[in-house]
Enzyme design. Structure first.
Site, PDB file in Angstrom:
ATOM      1  N   ARG A   4      53.203  37.438  41.356  1.00  0.00           N
ATOM      2  CA  ARG A   4      53.779  38.767  41.165  1.00  0.00           C
ATOM      3  C   ARG A   4      53.115  39.806  42.063  1.00  0.00           C
ATOM      4  NH1 ARG A   4      56.779  40.854  36.870  1.00  0.00           N
ATOM      5  NH2 ARG A   4      56.700  43.112  36.588  1.00  0.00           N
ATOM      6  N   THR A  93      24.585  21.857  57.456  1.00  0.00           N
ATOM      7  CA  THR A  93      24.665  21.795  56.001  1.00  0.00           C
ATOM      8  C   THR A  93      26.010  22.388  55.577  1.00  0.00           C
ATOM      9  OG1 THR A  93      23.512  22.270  53.928  1.00  0.00           O
ATOM     10  CG2 THR A  93      23.616  24.057  55.545  1.00  0.00           C
ATOM     11  N   SER A  94      26.406  22.087  54.358  1.00  0.00           N
ATOM     12  CA  SER A  94      27.757  22.452  53.922  1.00  0.00           C
ATOM     13  C   SER A  94      28.067  23.925  54.140  1.00  0.00           C
ATOM     14  CB  SER A  94      27.939  22.124  52.442  1.00  0.00           C
ATOM     15  OG  SER A  94      27.766  20.741  52.209  1.00  0.00           O
ATOM     16  N   HIS A 141      41.837  71.466  35.786  1.00  0.00           N
ATOM     17  CA  HIS A 141      41.763  71.087  34.364  1.00  0.00           C
ATOM     18  C   HIS A 141      43.166  70.883  33.784  1.00  0.00           C
ATOM     19  CE1 HIS A 141      37.516  72.328  34.505  1.00  0.00           C
ATOM     20  NE2 HIS A 141      37.950  73.386  35.152  1.00  0.00           N
ATOM     21  N   GLN A 212      20.191  29.128  53.457  1.00  0.00           N
ATOM     22  CA  GLN A 212      21.288  28.167  53.560  1.00  0.00           C
ATOM     23  C   GLN A 212      22.629  28.889  53.545  1.00  0.00           C
ATOM     24  OE1 GLN A 212      22.704  24.808  50.621  1.00  0.00           O
ATOM     25  NE2 GLN A 212      20.890  24.070  51.710  1.00  0.00           N
ATOM     26  N   SER A 263      63.820  49.510  27.507  1.00  0.00           N
ATOM     27  CA  SER A 263      64.761  48.639  26.787  1.00  0.00           C
ATOM     28  C   SER A 263      65.382  49.369  25.609  1.00  0.00           C
ATOM     29  CB  SER A 263      64.031  47.381  26.292  1.00  0.00           C
ATOM     30  OG  SER A 263      63.024  47.729  25.351  1.00  0.00           O
ATOM     31  N   LYS A 268      65.317  56.924  30.329  1.00  0.00           N
ATOM     32  CA  LYS A 268      63.978  56.906  30.909  1.00  0.00           C
ATOM     33  C   LYS A 268      63.963  56.492  32.380  1.00  0.00           C
ATOM     34  CE  LYS A 268      60.599  57.544  29.111  1.00  0.00           C
ATOM     35  NZ  LYS A 268      59.758  56.634  28.297  1.00  0.00           N
ATOM     36  N   ASN A 276      51.381  50.989  37.903  1.00  0.00           N
ATOM     37  CA  ASN A 276      50.944  49.682  38.376  1.00  0.00           C
ATOM     38  C   ASN A 276      49.737  49.807  39.299  1.00  0.00           C
ATOM     39  OD1 ASN A 276      51.376  47.579  40.896  1.00  0.00           O
ATOM     40  ND2 ASN A 276      51.703  46.612  38.921  1.00  0.00           N
TER      41      ASN A 276
END
Length: 433
Positions: A4, A93-94, A141, A212, A263, A268, A276
């Site tokens: 999403r 090394t990794s 304010h 490392q 809904s 609205k 969001n």
């Protein structure tokens, strides 16, 4: 990040295939560097550069080894037929491969985010000039204060995003880094030339010193900057949400023909994108805590940071990309209502010109400041409470006639909206220089 809130470009950059492709690229660049030092022959290098992995086979090996990098390098070796396989992962090394591969991915991710930020700023600049001379109520304010330019809001946001852009560029320099210094970072099994050569060929900064792992202060700073950018977007979103309220009605998010707001309540039209953005910004700030906690690792390394980073790097960058692009479109098509702004100016019956009236009394009518303040405060309060125009009170109301009543021309001059826009051009020259 869930689908999403993910755009295709980021999903691909953080995909499992992209990760292993970056690991493979680092391994091959290391072999090229060893070749330059004469350890690997031309024919061996050719075989290594042609080596491939099979993701399903890597996963099967990881189920046995419980180690993703061993599974990866073993799969590479097993798929090679020549003795060149002995040089795969030689001296490394990794985390030499993992951290440098992160740098490769971040470099691509940052190009997308940089483009997003610059495009977002372009919209802010466009709107700043579009509404430069649009007068509106300034609020402190949440209460009506002085008048201001609606364009100044956008100019302010543009200026703040400019600082975010500079922060982001600096954070990118730190995060686009590689290290190939061996098991504890002392270059005992791999000379510094290998690291420098690999990083140069990948366009990454070569770490001056590491253990490392690359030190995680750089990664924490990077995540912190992403959260800052998200917080700026939320700052904008909160303002848009307030201005969208029914009793304010100065802006409204775009609302498509078939879009629904509730809904239960057909009337609205909610500021859902701005809401969001506020929610996603909270997530971004949440990533900063584990990023900062990743800085302190045991001795030369532990893997407590690894699980965290498999989540937060992809999630934070993907989420920021999403909200930048989504909110840019919303702001580009934001509905703005200048006439409603003018109506809102009249709501206090001229009381918001109180500071101007006070200054006129001081400048032209020989009032002391405190005397002028107290007098105008009383007039303004009466105007608001009794819904009477402050200009009428100053001219006609016996209780508020001063010793030297203000002239009609002085009252009109004090209530001139142009007065509040007189420095806008100079502010814009400072912001958009």
């Amino acid at each position: 990040m869930i689908d999403r809130y993910s755009r295709k470009v980021m999903k691909e950059l953080w995909s499992e295939k992209a990760r292993y492709d970056a690991l493979l690229l680092v391994e091959k660049k290391a072999s090229e560097a060893w070749f330059k030092l004469g350890l690997i022959t031309q024919s061996e290098l050719k075989d290594i550069l042609e080596a491939t992995y099979d993701l399903d086979e890597v996963k099967a090996l990881e189920a046995e080894t419980k180690h993703d990098i061993i599974a990866f390098t073993r799969n590479l070796s097993e798929r090679m037929t020549s003795d060149a396989k002995k040089w795969i992962h030689y001296g490394l090394t990794s985390t030499d491969v993992v951290d440098t591969a992160y740098g490769v991915v971040f470099k691509k991710v940052n190009e997308v985010l940089l483009s997003d930020i610059e495009a977002f700023m372009a919209v802010l600049k466009k709107k700043a000039y579009q509404y430069k001379d649009t007068i509106c109520v300034g609020r402190t304010h949440g209460i009506h204060a002085d008048l201001t330019s609606f364009g100044l809001k956008w100019a302010l946001w543009y200026d703040e995003m400019g600082r975010n852009l500079n922060r982001f560029k600096a954070a990118c320099e730190d995060i686009e880094m590689g290290k190939i210094s061996g098991a504890v970072g002392n270059f005992a099994n791999v000379p510094p030339f290998i690291q420098d050569d690999v990083c140069a060929s990948l366009g990454l900064k070569s770490a001056s010193i590491s253990t490392q792992v690359l030190q995680r202060d750089s990664h924490a700073h990077y995540i912190h900057v992403l959260a800052l950018i998200g917080s700026t977007l939320e700052k904008i979103a909160v303002e848009i949400r307030h201005l969208s309220r029914t009793e304010v009605g100065e802006v409204r998010e775009p609302f498509s023909q078939k879009q629904k707001g509730s809904s239960a309540m057909p009337h609205k039209k909610n500021p859902i994108t701005s809401e969001n953005i506020s929610g996603c910004a909270r997530l971004l700030r949440g990533y900063t805590i584990p990023a900062f906690e990743n800085i302190a690792l045991w001795h030369e390394r532990d893997i407590s940071h690894s699980s965290v980073e498999r989540v937060i790097f992809a999630d934070a960058t993907t989420l920021l990309d999403y909200i930048l692009v989504r909110y840019m479109d919303t702001l580009e098509h934001l509905n703005v209502y200048p006439n409603q702004m003018l109506e809102n100016i009249e709501f206090t019956k001229g009381a918001l010109y109180a500071q101007r009236f006070m200054n006129v009394l001081i400048e032209k009518y020989q009032y002391h400041r405190e005397e002028a303040y107290d007098f105008i405060q009383g007039v303004a309060s009466y105007a608001i409470e009794h819904r009477v125009a402050i200009s009428d009170l100053l001219q006609n109301h016996e209780d508020f006639k001063s010793v030297h009543p203000m002239t009609q021309s002085d009252i009109e001059a004090a209530m001139s909206n142009d007065y509040y826009l007189k420095q806008v051009d100079s502010i814009y020259a400072r912001v958009f220089r």
